[in-house]
Design an enzyme around this catalytic site. Structure first.
Site, short mmCIF file in Angstrom:
data_model
loop_
_atom_site.label_atom_id
_atom_site.label_comp_id
_atom_site.label_asym_id
_atom_site.label_seq_id
_atom_site.Cartn_x
_atom_site.Cartn_y
_atom_site.Cartn_z
N ASP B 60 0.62 -0.86 0.41
CA ASP B 60 -0.21 0.20 -0.08
C ASP B 60 0.59 1.01 -0.04
OD1 ASP B 60 1.20 0.15 3.00
OD2 ASP B 60 -0.96 -0.11 3.79
N SER B 61 0.42 2.50 -0.11
CA SER B 61 1.44 4.03 -0.57
C SER B 61 1.30 4.54 1.20
CB SER B 61 0.16 4.56 -0.84
OG SER B 61 -0.71 5.18 -0.09
N GLY B 63 -0.47 5.84 2.98
CA GLY B 63 -1.89 6.95 3.10
C GLY B 63 -2.75 6.16 4.53
N ASP B 114 -2.68 8.23 -1.86
CA ASP B 114 -4.29 9.11 -1.91
C ASP B 114 -4.41 9.41 -0.50
OD1 ASP B 114 -4.25 6.65 -0.45
OD2 ASP B 114 -6.37 6.11 -0.80
N ASP B 281 -7.78 -7.34 0.31
CA ASP B 281 -6.98 -7.35 1.23
C ASP B 281 -7.75 -7.45 2.35
OD1 ASP B 281 -6.49 -4.27 0.89
OD2 ASP B 281 -5.93 -5.32 2.78
N CYS B 319 -13.05 -28.90 7.13
CA CYS B 319 -11.96 -28.19 6.38
C CYS B 319 -10.15 -29.32 5.50
CB CYS B 319 -11.47 -26.89 7.15
SG CYS B 319 -9.69 -26.59 6.67
N CYS B 321 -7.56 -28.31 6.09
CA CYS B 321 -6.13 -27.77 6.54
C CYS B 321 -5.34 -28.71 7.27
CB CYS B 321 -5.92 -26.28 6.87
SG CYS B 321 -6.47 -26.28 8.66
N CYS B 324 -6.83 -28.23 11.06
CA CYS B 324 -8.52 -28.66 11.58
C CYS B 324 -7.91 -31.24 11.31
CB CYS B 324 -8.71 -29.00 9.79
SG CYS B 324 -10.00 -26.79 10.47
N HIS B 350 -5.21 -22.13 9.99
CA HIS B 350 -7.17 -22.28 9.69
C HIS B 350 -7.31 -20.87 9.37
CE1 HIS B 350 -10.80 -24.32 9.42
NE2 HIS B 350 -10.93 -22.95 9.52
#
Lengths: 384, 384
Positions: B60-61, B63, B114, B281, B319, B321, B324, B350
């Protein structure tokens, strides 16, 4: 043995411990007793299943932690009353209740309840403390013999998951202690009631070689499948530790595991292995890692130092762990200084790798017939 | 995009992020600028190499973070003066210096500087803020065009390790933005000077659809390879967020990435993908995980609750993962209550897995021609 105080080697997932080659972990009965509670862990099938750890576990008796609570405990022949460091609540540990707790946790190796004598201590005090530990060892063994079939992984009614107890114990000396159902256990099948834990005795006797000899001989008379040397690394000078280890280990049988509790630095574990010690545990590699102190083949590194801020080299050029293979000192220094959680994880993985590599080298050296002494000498020559 | 604020997704090693299928990470320029410093990271070859991350990064900038420091900043046409949240030291960010910092970090995608308009704000204030962002976008682009060859991975003199920059960028829309040397870059060879970053513009305009349209059209006139929608998820009601996303995204080109900044819950990211958003994000999956809030296919779980103390089931039965697959709710609850570091690591793994699975399902649904709407409907039916 890496230390996993409350069911976790702090910051390191179990699959990473497996990758590192950890064969046995230590759990602290005192901490697990307070949180989540031994009854709770028993209900969940024991510590192996609770933490999803398929390899071996050893639990201490809780004695060392309780005796560390100097201002919060009261000792009697029967046992010790102590206050929780978490909430101040009052509890009582005896040889019977500490053994009961360890049966409920269900580790592969459990320890007799002992009094860890403080240092320094007067001769008479050391003798009396050693004698108390002997009486407590007898009581621990008696309780264990009467209740050893109560391990949680013997209770088939609680078996629901495929992971349900110790299946990968690899200490070759302990092989001889395996129950006739060991093969069944390895195959992951239901255990017969003969399958249980190994209860080790603990030798005390302070810094007095004669008392250590007496303690060893009388503990052997009680009879255990393995023997620990307790009451060291409690503040005494390191050359005293070494003298007492030497004076004690010679009275312990060669064909049973000999476990030195609570040591040590990488140099020390090589040295003690050379004296005939088979097993050791220590919080040093994990605790030091969390404080940014890292062990390398080129010596110790305090990763927070500014000299590493632009250092692109790996932590230890001779280490092949996943941390040294991927990250720079500059990045590890940044993580530590920025107080990132990942610093603790990566630092711990490296230090454990270094310790386990050290013990692998010790075993290799022994298998070549050179003994750990050889490694110790190579080691001291290699250091800067 | 998982958020890796200061060069680490808190608690998760990079190899685990790779296993999870993370293709792009977000880094925060403000945090990296303060610690370890953009000059330091540039010297170390850029952020990819510094943190040993071979896949894509977006920064990101700065800002948004700076404007979050309400009491510690002062705004002018030129830029913004702010005080560090770490030590109170004074700093200045302008479109030029924020772009310079992002070039030094060397992410694959960087953002124009910005002004993130606060909520609520008066109409005139929102218009003026939007216009300032447009002037800053022009200045960001001008600076970038003049300095875009200064990316650290273009400076072959700093190239020492095989890992040295973005080599796995996979956004199909961005493929069209690749320089002629992209093939060389993918092959890990030395970059030609034409290889550089992609600078995205940011649409502002508060909660006013007309201002959003004007901001989008004028940002397009300046011209960027991708466009973000900023200034949302700043406290407004969620139906307003949705209205503004809908009113803005229709003015952004279909053949360039459309990035909605700072959202959202699993349900929201499905909804926004359905509106045509390509990138998002959010700190939610990682931050919530560290506070014990876990996203599952059966709804949210606050793992600290006593109801999970004896719950042997996995966190999310649907799940796959590594958390799990291996650990019970009882164990995760214990780790959280005992304040073990491993709780933060496992919970984060997770939640990231759940978010990435959600986006994989969105892509799959789109590839089947059903759009994300289909998934959104299936989702809301499946919930308890």
């Amino acid at each position: 043995m890496p230390v996993g105080t409350v069911g976790s080697v702090k910051g390191v997932p179990q699959d990473v411990l497996e990758e590192l080659g950890v064969e046995i972990l230590l759990g602290n009965t005192y901490h697990l007793y307070l949180r989540p509670g031994v009854g709770e862990i028993r209900q969940l099938g024991g510590l192996h299943r609770f933490m999803s750890w398929r390899r071996a576990i050893l639990t201490d008796s809780g004695g060392f932690q309780v005796f560390s609570l100097t201002d919060l405990r009261k000792l009697s022949e029967d046992g010790v009353t102590f206050r929780s460091h978490l909430d101040g609540s009052s509890h009582f540990f005896s040889p019977e209740s500490a053994t009961q707790a360890q049966i409920a946790l269900g580790a592969d190796i459990i320890m007799a309840f002992d009094e860890c004598t403080e240092y320094p201590a007067e001769g008479q005090r050391v003798r009396e403390s050693m004698q108390l530990t002997l009486r407590w060892a007898e009581r621990s063994k008696r309780y264990f013999e009467e209740h050893k079939n109560e391990v949680p992984w013997n209770d088939t009614s609680t078996l629901q998951l495929p992971i349900a107890g110790p299946i990968e114990i690899q200490n070759s000396k302990l092989e001889t202690q395996k129950s006739p159902t060991a093969e069944l256990r390895s195959a992951g099948q239901t255990r017969a009631s003969a399958s249980t834990q190994a209860l080790f005795g603990i030798v005390q006797g302070g810094m007095d070689s004669a008392l250590r000899k007496e303690s060893a001989e009388r503990t052997l008379e009680i009879g255990f499948p393995g023997y620990a040397i307790g009451g060291l690394s409690v503040g005494e000078p390191r050359h005293v530790t070494r003298e007492i280890v030497e004076a004690t280990v010679e009275h312990l049988p060669l064909d049973q595991p000999r476990y030195l509790m609570g040591v040590g630095t990488p140099e020390e574990i090589v040295e003690y292995a050379n004296l005939g010690i088979d097993m050791m545990d220590c919080v040093l590699p994990t605790r030091a890692a969390r404080h940014g102190l890292l062990f390398t083949s080129e010596g110790r590194i305090s990763i927070k130092q500014a000299q590493y801020a632009a250092d692109e080299s790996p932590l230890d050029p001779n280490c092949r762990c996943k941390v040294c293979s991927r990250y720079s000192r500059a990045y590890l220094r940044h993580l530590y200084v920025a107080n990132e959680i990942l610093a603790q994880t990566l630092n711990t993985i490296h230090n454990l790798s270094f310790y386990l590599d050290t013990m692998r080298a010790v075993r290799h050296s022994i298998s070549l017939g050179r003994g750990a002494r050889f490694l110790s000498e190579v080691w001291s020559q290699a250091k800067p």
